[in-house]
Design a protein around this motif. Structure first.
Motif, short mmCIF file in Angstrom:
data_model
loop_
_atom_site.label_atom_id
_atom_site.label_comp_id
_atom_site.label_asym_id
_atom_site.label_seq_id
_atom_site.Cartn_x
_atom_site.Cartn_y
_atom_site.Cartn_z
N UNK A 78 0.83 -1.20 0.00
CA UNK A 78 0.00 0.00 0.00
C UNK A 78 0.87 1.26 0.00
N UNK A 79 1.96 1.24 0.77
CA UNK A 79 2.88 2.38 0.79
C UNK A 79 3.52 2.58 -0.58
N UNK A 80 3.90 1.48 -1.22
CA UNK A 80 4.52 1.57 -2.54
C UNK A 80 3.52 2.13 -3.54
N UNK A 81 2.29 1.65 -3.50
CA UNK A 81 1.25 2.17 -4.40
C UNK A 81 1.02 3.65 -4.18
N UNK A 82 0.95 4.06 -2.92
CA UNK A 82 0.75 5.48 -2.61
C UNK A 82 1.90 6.32 -3.16
N UNK A 83 3.12 5.86 -2.96
CA UNK A 83 4.29 6.57 -3.48
C UNK A 83 4.25 6.65 -5.00
N UNK A 84 3.93 5.53 -5.64
CA UNK A 84 3.89 5.49 -7.10
C UNK A 84 2.81 6.43 -7.65
N UNK A 140 2.08 19.38 -17.40
CA UNK A 140 1.15 20.50 -17.63
C UNK A 140 1.88 21.83 -17.49
N UNK A 141 2.75 21.90 -16.51
CA UNK A 141 3.51 23.13 -16.30
C UNK A 141 4.34 23.46 -17.53
N UNK A 142 5.03 22.46 -18.07
CA UNK A 142 5.85 22.71 -19.25
C UNK A 142 5.01 23.14 -20.44
N UNK A 192 2.73 13.97 -9.52
CA UNK A 192 3.68 15.08 -9.58
C UNK A 192 4.25 15.23 -10.98
N UNK A 193 4.49 14.11 -11.67
CA UNK A 193 5.00 14.18 -13.03
C UNK A 193 3.95 14.74 -13.98
N UNK A 194 2.68 14.44 -13.74
CA UNK A 194 1.64 14.97 -14.62
C UNK A 194 1.52 16.48 -14.44
#
Length: 93
Positions: free
Chosen positions: A57-63, A75-77, A69-71
């Motif tokens: 569950x921790x790994x899924x949350x991190x992923x 969008x920012x770029x 954050x990458x999305x």
């Protein structure tokens, strides 16, 4: 000398109890170059994490947080490029 013989006997007995596929798998891993052995080791760690529900569950949350954050960054770029193009055309000051 006796300890050495006992160690060999114990190791041989242990190997005999192992399923055949395990010995084959170990042999295959031993044939890999060092970088691939690291990848196999990482994959095995991943399997252990996946079996532990709390760690999974921790790994899924991190992923998911990483994907999010990458999305936002993509969008920012896109927005920054649009802004720079509009600025270059003189649409904004």
């Amino acid at each position: 000398m006796r300890n050495f013989k006992m160690a060999i006997t114990t190791e041989t007995q242990t190997q005999q109890k192992q399923p055949l596929y395990l010995a084959e798998t170990i042999h295959k891993i031993q044939q890999l170059p060092e970088p691939l052995i690291k990848e196999v080791n990482d994959f095995i760690d991943f399997i252990f994490v996946k079996q532990d529900n709390k760690r999974w569950q921790q790994w899924n949350h991190f992923n998911e947080a990483l994907d999010l954050s990458e999305s936002y960054f993509s969008d920012y770029l896109t927005n920054l490029e649009s802004y720079e193009e509009r600025l270059a055309r003189g649409e904004i000051l």
